[in-house]
Design an enzyme around this catalytic site. Structure first.
Site, short mmCIF file in Angstrom:
data_model
loop_
_atom_site.label_atom_id
_atom_site.label_comp_id
_atom_site.label_asym_id
_atom_site.label_seq_id
_atom_site.Cartn_x
_atom_site.Cartn_y
_atom_site.Cartn_z
N ASP A 172 37.62 55.56 80.14
CA ASP A 172 38.27 54.29 79.78
C ASP A 172 39.43 53.99 80.72
OD1 ASP A 172 38.76 52.16 77.66
OD2 ASP A 172 40.69 53.21 77.58
N GLY A 227 44.49 52.76 84.99
CA GLY A 227 45.78 53.18 84.43
C GLY A 227 46.33 54.45 85.04
N GLU A 237 35.26 52.85 83.74
CA GLU A 237 35.60 51.45 83.50
C GLU A 237 36.75 51.08 84.44
OE1 GLU A 237 37.29 48.49 79.99
OE2 GLU A 237 38.15 50.45 80.31
N ASP A 255 34.05 44.87 74.71
CA ASP A 255 35.20 44.03 75.06
C ASP A 255 34.74 42.63 75.44
OD1 ASP A 255 37.25 46.01 74.85
OD2 ASP A 255 36.75 46.76 76.85
#
Ligand SMILES: *[C@@H]1O[C@H](CO)[C@@H](O)[C@H](O)[C@H]1NC(C)=O
Ligand SMILES: *[C@@H]1O[C@H](CO)[C@@H](O)[C@H](O)[C@H]1NC(C)=O
Ligand SMILES: *[C@@H]1O[C@H](CO)[C@@H](O)[C@H](O)[C@H]1NC(C)=O
Ligand SMILES: *[C@@H]1O[C@H](CO)[C@@H](O)[C@H](O)[C@H]1NC(C)=O
Length: 412
Positions: A196, A200, A221, A297
């Site tokens: 995920d 980040g 992702e 999403d």
């Protein structure tokens, strides 16, 4: 000698074999299923296997502040999941394995919810009796704008605004997280990962997880903002990221997804790039590209929906299931939209003709109302409302599967 070489080749290529067809086994509402989602999904396992699916992506398995699982706290606690208990999850994974389907865990490690925040401070717990993944503010990045208590390293990627960003440069944390993933393999039976929100954190961290856990299959992702006109930069960023992450990982082909969102609205010409190749990531690194039409999403939360018209979605599957890359089928489309037969017929054609992640595409037409391509000189497909194909279809091809605004032909 020749035989030996080709045997070696077969062995080597199968050692690197990835998924044939992935299935996203849930949506944003799945946690509300009465009787538990893990129990519910079990009844669909044989049908998924018969559709040619080789890998299933399951929701994040751990205790989480949000019911969907994307804000996890106690990573080892799989009993507090809204999808079901640890025992129910293990039983589901076993059912998939008995039907020849491998199971992919959704790995959410960029951010984490606290166990408690009180006068003594802020605390995280891993969910084990021996304190693995427990800790305080030193686990959190020291520059998180919304959660300013962190004393770890600065964030190595983009901020996640709704939760504290974990300091993933901390080598103790890195090691403890890869131990956790290996526990998901050995104790629960997972075979691979869907990472995920990899934007980040630093790509070197994904590379470390890949090396430490050696998954059968992994997909990331990497969802970057997309602007029409910047297709090449967008897909090259995906390609380069895969290389920096070590090359074994795959990535969702967000470029194809975003182009297709627009193309399906009467702009099918967008599916061809200026070199005559597919315009998405499958045009530059197909073996590492996981194509998809929608997910939990983009569709469930309407963040970037493809279409609410099943006939258009069917055209989406005609494209991804006849093209290179690793196609991924979304839960809703297969189990809730009445597209089961369409998808099954397309996966059967893909299998029959050996269409695979590196199949060669020759685009025959890319106009507003017609996209037509020949794949591996074995099949031809077309999508779009245009009926008059002129002389684009060679007489050596016969109709294999027609539908509304699409057709697939195979070589006689
Ligand atoms: C979850 O439940 C199983 C069996 O019921 C148990 O073995 C396991 O320790 C539990 N895990 C946690 C974190 O409570
Ligand atoms: C790294 O994490 C551990 C806990 O896992 C913590 O004790 C330590 O202080 C952290 N190191 C740094 C430099 O923040
Ligand atoms: C985090 O910060 C953003 C602004 O950067 C703000 O819009 C958002 O509401 C904050 N979220 C939380 C959970 O505090
Ligand atoms: C799909 O294929 C099956 C045979 O596997 C056939 O019976 C069925 O009619 C086909 N469905 C459509 C919509 O063409």
């Amino acid at each position: 000698m020749k035989l030996l070489i080709s045997l070696c080749f077969i062995f080597l290529s199968s050692a690197f074999a990835s998924a044939d067809i992935l299935f996203q086994g849930f949506n944003w509402q799945s946690w509300t299923k009465e009787g538990g989602f893990y129990n519910f999904l079990k009844s669909s396992v044989p049908e998924l296997a018969s559709a040619g699916i080789t890998h299933v992506w399951l929701p994040p398995p751990s205790q989480s502040r949000d019911p969907e699982g994307y804000y996890p706290g106690r990573l080892y606690d799989l009993n507090a999941s809204k999808y079901g208990s640890q025992a129910e999850l293990k039983s589901l994974v076993e059912a998939f394995h008995q039907n020849g389907i491998k199971c992919i865990a959704d790995i959410v490690v960029n951010h984490r919810s606290t166990e408690r925040e009180d006068a003594q401070g802020v605390f995280f717990e891993g969910g084990t009796p021996d304190g693995r993944l427990d800790g305080g503010t030193s686990l959190i990045c020291n520059n998180d704008p919304n959660f300013t208590y962190g004393t770890g390293s600065p964030d190595s990627g983009r901020d996640f605004p709704f939760g504290p960003d974990v300091d993933l440069l901390n080598t103790t944390t890195q090691q403890q997280l890869s131990d956790w993933m290996n526990w998901l393999k050995t104790d629960i039976g997972f075979d691979g990962w869907r990472f995920d929100f990899v934007i980040g954190y630093a790509t070197s961290i994904t590379k470390f997880f890949m090396e430490q856990t050696k998954p059968d299959f992994a997909v990331a992702e990497k969802w970057d903002d997309f602007t029409l006109g910047q297709e090449n930069a967008h897909r090259n960023a995906l390609r380069d990221w895969v290389g920096t992450a070590g090359g074994a990982i795959t990535a969702f082909d967000f470029t194809t997804k975003f182009i297709f969102n627009q193309a399906i609205k009467g702009e099918l010409g967008r599916l061809k790039d200026s070199n005559g190749n597919p315009a998405g990531m499958i045009g530059v690194l197909p073996q590492n590209a996981v194509t998809f039409i929608d997910n939990h999403d983009t569709w469930s939360q309407r963040l970037a929906p493809f279409s609410d018209d099943p006939d258009k979605v069917a055209q989406g599957y005609v494209y991804i299931l006849t093209h290179p890359g690793i196609p991924s089928i979304f839960y809703d489309h297969f189990l809730e939209w009445g597209l089961k037969d369409t998808i099954k017929n397309l996966t059967a054609i893909r299998k029959k003709h050996g269409i695979n992640p590196t199949s060669k595409v020759k685009i025959l037409a890319a106009e507003s109302d017609l996209y037509m391509a020949e794949i591996d000189e074995k099949i031809i497909m077309k999508i779009g409302p245009k009926g008059d194909l002129g002389n684009l279809l060679p007489s050596t091809y016969q109709l294999a599967y027609p539908g509304k605004d699409f057709a697939v032909w195979e070589k006689i």
